[in-house]
Write an enzyme that holds these catalytic residues in place. Structure first.
Site, PDB file in Angstrom:
ATOM      1  CB  SER A  91      -7.277 -13.163 -40.454  1.00  0.00           C
ATOM      2  OG  SER A  91      -7.996 -14.040 -40.074  1.00  0.00           O
ATOM      3  CE  LYS A  92      -1.337 -11.514 -35.417  1.00  0.00           C
ATOM      4  NZ  LYS A  92      -0.763 -10.728 -34.434  1.00  0.00           N
TER       5      LYS A  92
END
Ligand code: GLU
Length: 522
Positions: free
Chosen positions: A278-279
């Site tokens: 994920s970011k």
């Protein structure tokens, strides 16, 4: 049970120019998963001599982030992923920013209402929230689908036969897709093979909203792929659940013969394989997940990218290409042209690809070694400018040649080469403890005298002199060299010592020996 069968014709490429697109939404910085999608599209287009479009899907104004589009364009440019048509460069299907194509979509939404494949709905978001909550209270999920659409505020509900009046009066409406009931949609994904989904599991997605006059992702995406003559949709696996709707939209519009082929790419997974990268993982796991640095306009946070770490874009691309695709051979190092030649969708894996930062480092190291000393010098000379150090390019190139092997990132240069430009600012305590023996001051005083007598102060003669000296004095070469290295570098690493001495010169070598003798007190 009726089955809708769309076995896509894999030969539709024949005689047709390949046209692929990267269609990001400007909702934030482009994550490396997005860069990989762009890269695979680019490689596919390049391999088949096709077109590669950049289309910006910005119809969701709530999620719009200023600066994100520029970031996407800059990042692709940094990576060397060039598009042939699209935002910023134009082309036969311009504009390529969906917000500028606003006028196109209503016509298509209405066409679906007319053909009975879509309907108007007037429920307010408050009403929908209440429906959701009351279902949740019963332990059930609310789905806007065939079971409720004739009972809610829709043009399919006989109680809303006056819906045209409502529209005329300006009551806000949306157009929803009328998902067929209990039909199997058979789809062929170029990576996953046949995928079958029963429509009863799907909801009636909103296609168009009168409130902002904009289409949602699904309508805009399908319409534009059709209008822009896209032949292959290559995108992330997270869009696979949308595929049945997209396929049914093509069918409802009567565009099946023009429907692109679909390929859904595997997810990029966290290094331990547990879940999607994920970011936020970049901060948590200590490696970048964005190609370039990103100044977050909302949080004012500065997030580091691969460029900040000193990655070469070619290494980054090579590493990324192999996350989810394999060439079927042992070869690992590919330039972008070789990647395009070797690339094929049938060698893209179905399973998620585990992210491995150590491997990314290995690639960067390999690419740094491939640079000529001059190229590397040009890339890192700004480091010296920032420190106010003036130095000839040829001198810098020679130094690059000496330290290159120890560099995994461009940013590693200074830590491995500072001693060529300045005397050590301090001495590594551990190295001193281990290597600065009691007799070292005596040894250094003696060796200073022989070093100062060398007329041609270059590596070979320094080496010879040191060898003669240890033999004549019957002292340990290791002890002397370790101590000299501490004088020259301040620590116990670095390239060949006589070479360092040659580069900094006799005077500076002698000065550093004096300095260490003065400053290192056991
Ligand atoms: N706008 C979508 C995204 O942000 C595009 C998905 C697709 O390629 O169809 O990823």
């Amino acid at each position: 049970m009726i089955q809708i069968i769309f076995v896509q014709n894999f030969n539709t490429m024949e005689g047709k120019k390949v046209r692929v697109r990267f269609a990001p939404s400007p909702t934030g910085p482009l994550h490396i998963g997005g860069v990989r999608t762009a890269l695979y599209n680019y490689l596919f287009a390049k391999k088949y001599d096709g077109d590669f479009l950049l289309r910006i899907e910005d119809t969701d104004s709530n999620r719009f982030v200023p600066g994100a589009e520029e970031y996407i364009v800059d990042s692709l440019r940094w990576c060397g992923i060039e598009f042939t048509e699209g935002v910023g460069i134009g082309g036969p299907h311009a504009p390529y920013r969906q917000s500028e194509r606003k006028d196109i979509y209503l016509k298509y939404a209405l066409q679906l209402v007319e053909s009975g494949n879509a309907y108007y709905a007037f429920d307010t978001s408050e009403e929908l929230d209440n429906l959701r909550k009351s279902q949740e209270a019963k332990g059930m999920a609310f789905t806007y689908n065939y079971e409720v659409r004739t009972r809610l505020k829709t043009s399919l509900n006989p109680e809303y036969a006056d819906y045209q009046e409502r529209i005329k009066k300006g009551e806000p409406w949306v157009i929803r897709f009328k998902m067929p009931v209990n039909q199997n949609v058979h789809m062929n994904d170029l990576i996953r093979g046949e995928v079958i989904v029963n429509t009863s599991a799907l909801d009636d997605k909103v296609l168009f909203k009168s409130a902002d006059g904009l289409p949602t992702y699904h309508l805009a995406n399908v319409t534009d792929d059709y209008l822009m003559r896209i032949t292959h949709v290559i995108r992330g696996e997270e869009w696979l659940p949308s595929l049945p709707l997209h396929v049914l939209l093509y069918k409802s519009f009567g565009w099946e013969s023009k429907m692109p082929l679909f390929a859904h790419l595997p997810l990029l997974l966290k290094p331990d394989g547990k879940g999607k990268l994920s970011k936020r993982d970049g901060d948590r796991l200590g490696f970048p997940v964005f190609p370039k640095h990103w100044d977050d306009p909302a949080t004012k946070e500065l997030v580091k990218g691969y460029d900040d770490y000193g990655f070469l874009p070619q290494a980054f691309i090579n590493f990324l290409a192999l996350l989810g695709w394999n060439p079927g051979t042992e070869q690992e190092i590919f330039n972008i042209n070789e990647l395009a030649d070797a690339f094929s969708l049938d060698k893209v894996s179905k399973a998620g690809a585990k992210f491995d930062f150590e491997k990314a480092k290995w690639f960067n190291h390999q690419y740094i070694q491939k640079l000529t000393n001059k190229q590397l010098a040009e890339m890192i000379c700004s480091v010296l400018d920032e420190k106010g150090i003036k130095c000839e390019m040829s001198y810098l190139a020679d130094i690059c040649g000496l330290v290159k092997e120890r560099m995994f990132f461009l940013n590693d240069f200074w830590a491995n080469a500072y001693f060529f430009f300045q005397s050590p600012e301090g001495y590594d305590a551990e190295a001193v403890k281990k290597r600065w023996k009691d007799n070292v001051p005596e040894l250094l005083k003696d060796v200073k005298a022989v070093l100062s007598d060398i007329s041609h102060f270059e590596a070979n003669s320094i080496n010879d002199t040191l060898h003669h000296h240890v033999e004549a004095k019957q002292i340990s070469m290791g002890v002397l060299m370790n101590a000299l290295r501490i004088c020259m570098v301040g620590a116990s690493f670095g390239p060949d010592l006589p070479l360092i001495m040659e580069v900094v010169g006799k005077e500076e070598t002698l000065r550093r020996i004096d300095k260490a003798l003065n400053e290192i007190k056991l």
